[in-house]
Write a protein that holds these residues in place. Structure first.
Motif, PDB file in Angstrom:
ATOM      1  N   ARG A   1       0.815  -1.224   0.000  1.00 13.87           N
ATOM      2  CA  ARG A   1       0.000   0.000   0.000  1.00 13.87           C
ATOM      3  C   ARG A   1       0.849   1.275   0.000  1.00 13.87           C
ATOM      4  O   ARG A   1       0.295   2.381   0.014  1.00 13.87           O
ATOM      5  CB  ARG A   1      -0.935  -0.001   1.216  1.00 13.87           C
ATOM      6  CG  ARG A   1      -1.889  -1.182   1.222  1.00 13.87           C
ATOM      7  CD  ARG A   1      -2.832  -1.137   2.382  1.00 13.87           C
ATOM      8  NE  ARG A   1      -3.750  -0.006   2.294  1.00 13.87           N
ATOM      9  CZ  ARG A   1      -4.626   0.311   3.255  1.00 13.87           C
ATOM     10  NH1 ARG A   1      -4.678  -0.426   4.358  1.00 13.87           N
ATOM     11  NH2 ARG A   1      -5.432   1.344   3.114  1.00 13.87           N
ATOM     12  N   ILE A   2       2.164   1.109  -0.069  1.00 10.14           N
ATOM     13  CA  ILE A   2       3.093   2.240   0.045  1.00 10.14           C
ATOM     14  C   ILE A   2       3.753   2.485  -1.301  1.00 10.14           C
ATOM     15  O   ILE A   2       4.477   1.631  -1.816  1.00 10.14           O
ATOM     16  CB  ILE A   2       4.170   1.970   1.113  1.00 10.14           C
ATOM     17  CG1 ILE A   2       3.546   1.486   2.438  1.00 10.14           C
ATOM     18  CG2 ILE A   2       5.033   3.201   1.320  1.00 10.14           C
ATOM     19  CD1 ILE A   2       2.647   2.482   3.106  1.00 10.14           C
ATOM     20  N   ILE A   3       3.560   3.666  -1.886  1.00 13.03           N
ATOM     21  CA  ILE A   3       4.088   3.921  -3.223  1.00 13.03           C
ATOM     22  C   ILE A   3       5.611   4.062  -3.231  1.00 13.03           C
ATOM     23  O   ILE A   3       6.231   3.893  -4.287  1.00 13.03           O
ATOM     24  CB  ILE A   3       3.429   5.155  -3.871  1.00 13.03           C
ATOM     25  CG1 ILE A   3       3.803   6.450  -3.135  1.00 13.03           C
ATOM     26  CG2 ILE A   3       1.915   4.981  -3.923  1.00 13.03           C
ATOM     27  CD1 ILE A   3       3.308   7.705  -3.851  1.00 13.03           C
ATOM     28  N   ASN A   4       6.229   4.318  -2.092  1.00  9.33           N
ATOM     29  CA  ASN A   4       7.702   4.423  -2.034  1.00  9.33           C
ATOM     30  C   ASN A   4       8.387   3.085  -2.252  1.00  9.33           C
ATOM     31  O   ASN A   4       9.609   3.040  -2.413  1.00  9.33           O
ATOM     32  CB  ASN A   4       8.148   4.981  -0.679  1.00  9.33           C
ATOM     33  CG  ASN A   4       7.421   6.221  -0.267  1.00  9.33           C
ATOM     34  OD1 ASN A   4       6.250   6.149   0.113  1.00  9.33           O
ATOM     35  ND2 ASN A   4       8.085   7.359  -0.318  1.00  9.33           N
ATOM     36  N   THR A   5       7.632   1.997  -2.238  1.00 12.90           N
ATOM     37  CA  THR A   5       8.229   0.676  -2.465  1.00 12.90           C
ATOM     38  C   THR A   5       8.352   0.364  -3.954  1.00 12.90           C
ATOM     39  O   THR A   5       8.895  -0.665  -4.326  1.00 12.90           O
ATOM     40  CB  THR A   5       7.394  -0.432  -1.790  1.00 12.90           C
ATOM     41  OG1 THR A   5       6.106  -0.491  -2.403  1.00 12.90           O
ATOM     42  CG2 THR A   5       7.236  -0.169  -0.302  1.00 12.90           C
ATOM     43  N   TRP A   6       7.850   1.258  -4.805  1.00 10.26           N
ATOM     44  CA  TRP A   6       7.856   1.029  -6.244  1.00 10.26           C
ATOM     45  C   TRP A   6       9.177   1.478  -6.871  1.00 10.26           C
ATOM     46  O   TRP A   6       9.868   2.359  -6.353  1.00 10.26           O
ATOM     47  CB  TRP A   6       6.733   1.798  -6.916  1.00 10.26           C
ATOM     48  CG  TRP A   6       5.356   1.376  -6.520  1.00 10.26           C
ATOM     49  CD1 TRP A   6       4.989   0.226  -5.892  1.00 10.26           C
ATOM     50  CD2 TRP A   6       4.152   2.124  -6.716  1.00 10.26           C
ATOM     51  NE1 TRP A   6       3.627   0.202  -5.703  1.00 10.26           N
ATOM     52  CE2 TRP A   6       3.096   1.352  -6.194  1.00 10.26           C
ATOM     53  CE3 TRP A   6       3.866   3.359  -7.279  1.00 10.26           C
ATOM     54  CZ2 TRP A   6       1.765   1.773  -6.226  1.00 10.26           C
ATOM     55  CZ3 TRP A   6       2.554   3.795  -7.326  1.00 10.26           C
ATOM     56  CH2 TRP A   6       1.515   3.013  -6.800  1.00 10.26           C
ATOM     57  N   SER A   7       9.473   0.923  -8.028  1.00  7.42           N
ATOM     58  CA  SER A   7      10.570   1.433  -8.841  1.00  7.42           C
ATOM     59  C   SER A   7      10.161   2.797  -9.407  1.00  7.42           C
ATOM     60  O   SER A   7       8.966   3.161  -9.404  1.00  7.42           O
ATOM     61  CB  SER A   7      10.875   0.478  -9.989  1.00  7.42           C
ATOM     62  OG  SER A   7       9.795   0.454 -10.903  1.00  7.42           O
ATOM     63  N   ALA A   8      11.136   3.540  -9.923  1.00  4.83           N
ATOM     64  CA  ALA A   8      10.822   4.825 -10.545  1.00  4.83           C
ATOM     65  C   ALA A   8       9.839   4.644 -11.699  1.00  4.83           C
ATOM     66  O   ALA A   8       8.906   5.446 -11.876  1.00  4.83           O
ATOM     67  CB  ALA A   8      12.098   5.499 -11.029  1.00  4.83           C
ATOM     68  N   GLU A   9      10.014   3.595 -12.469  1.00  4.85           N
ATOM     69  CA  GLU A   9       9.134   3.351 -13.609  1.00  4.85           C
ATOM     70  C   GLU A   9       7.699   3.076 -13.163  1.00  4.85           C
ATOM     71  O   GLU A   9       6.733   3.558 -13.767  1.00  4.85           O
ATOM     72  CB  GLU A   9       9.654   2.172 -14.441  1.00  4.85           C
ATOM     73  CG  GLU A   9      10.936   2.450 -15.195  1.00  4.85           C
ATOM     74  CD  GLU A   9      12.171   2.520 -14.293  1.00  4.85           C
ATOM     75  OE1 GLU A   9      12.115   1.969 -13.155  1.00  4.85           O
ATOM     76  OE2 GLU A   9      13.178   3.120 -14.703  1.00  4.85           O
TER      77      GLU A   9
END
Length: 258
Positions: A240-248
């Protein structure tokens, strides 16, 4: 290091000496990379916040050119700077920057810095209008509260300010409807949303979160661990945390709001 902190790939809210921060863009990038981040969003203030030396459209355009140049130099490192802004949410819920320029940015954090004592209905309408704006991606420090604490040895004590009053259920539902994120602001003098409100937000199905430092100096980027601890205590998981995503992945999500 907590499981959630180890899953963090970047930080969506960081200031530089272009507005009211103390470090250059390059210095913030180097500090973020040293912490193990893959990316960092530069989010200096927008024009109306003159007390924080907010960036005019011309100054922001020059900053975008700077970021392009720094990214070219960083190309072989695997670290990436993303363009952004902490844009003021104005009294009518509109955003304090040219729409064409907001559309060029990778990530837009929208925050309320004025009229914090507006009544409940006015504040709720203001937030919902901003969240419906296709240019906004993250609602920053939603209650606007300040705590009377000293952030660290190098920075002054913050004065106390009570949280704004708004219909959180309606605001969070609007965020879900438009697939926007609510910021968990890591600053020790904010810790926003407050604990009870964060716990309530964590129970909203489909609501996304951004754990952001709102850093104004290189050492403050490490405050993300504080936000991760609060998120874990509220029962939030990495999905649920967007900071765990890659830049892409982050860019694909922000592009979907246009």
């Amino acid at each position: 290091m907590s499981d959630l902190r180890s899953a963090m790939r970047g930080d969506c809210h960081a200031h530089t000496d272009a507005s009211d921060g103390s470090a250059t863009i390059a210095e913030m990038a180097a500090a973020a990379a040293e912490l193990g981040h893959d990316w960092l969003v530069i989010t200096d203030h927008s024009p109306r916040l003159t007390i924080a030396n907010g960036l005019s459209p011309a100054r922001l355009r020059r900053q975008l050119d700077q970021i392009d140049a720094i990214n070219a130099a960083l190309d072989s490192t695997g670290f990436r700077l993303l363009t952004g802004i902490e844009v003021d949410i104005l009294a009518d819920g509109s955003l304090d920057q040219e729409p064409e320029l907001l559309a060029r940015l990778d990530v837009v954090v929208g925050s309320i810095h004025s009229g914090l004592r507006d009544d409940r209905a006015v504040m709720t309408r203001r937030m919902k209008t901003a969240l419906a704006n296709p240019h906004l991606d993250i609602l920053g420090h939603c209650t606007g509260r300040k705590l009377a604490v000293k952030t660290d040895a190098a920075h002054s004590r913050s004065g106390w300010r009570p949280p704004s009053d708004f219909d959180a259920k309606a605001v969070f539902a609007t965020a879900v409807r438009h697939d926007k994120a609510i910021e968990i602001n890591c600053r020790p003098d904010r810790r926003d949303p407050p604990t009870a409100l964060l716990a309530a937000a964590a129970q909203v199905p489909g609501l996304r979160f951004a754990i952001d430092t709102d850093s104004h100096a290189t050492d403050q980027l490490a405050w993300q661990a504080l936000g991760c601890e609060r998120a874990e205590n509220a029962g939030l998981t990495a999905d649920r945390i967007i900071n765990t995503w890659s830049a892409e992945e982050l860019l694909a999500w922000t592009a979907s709001h246009a």
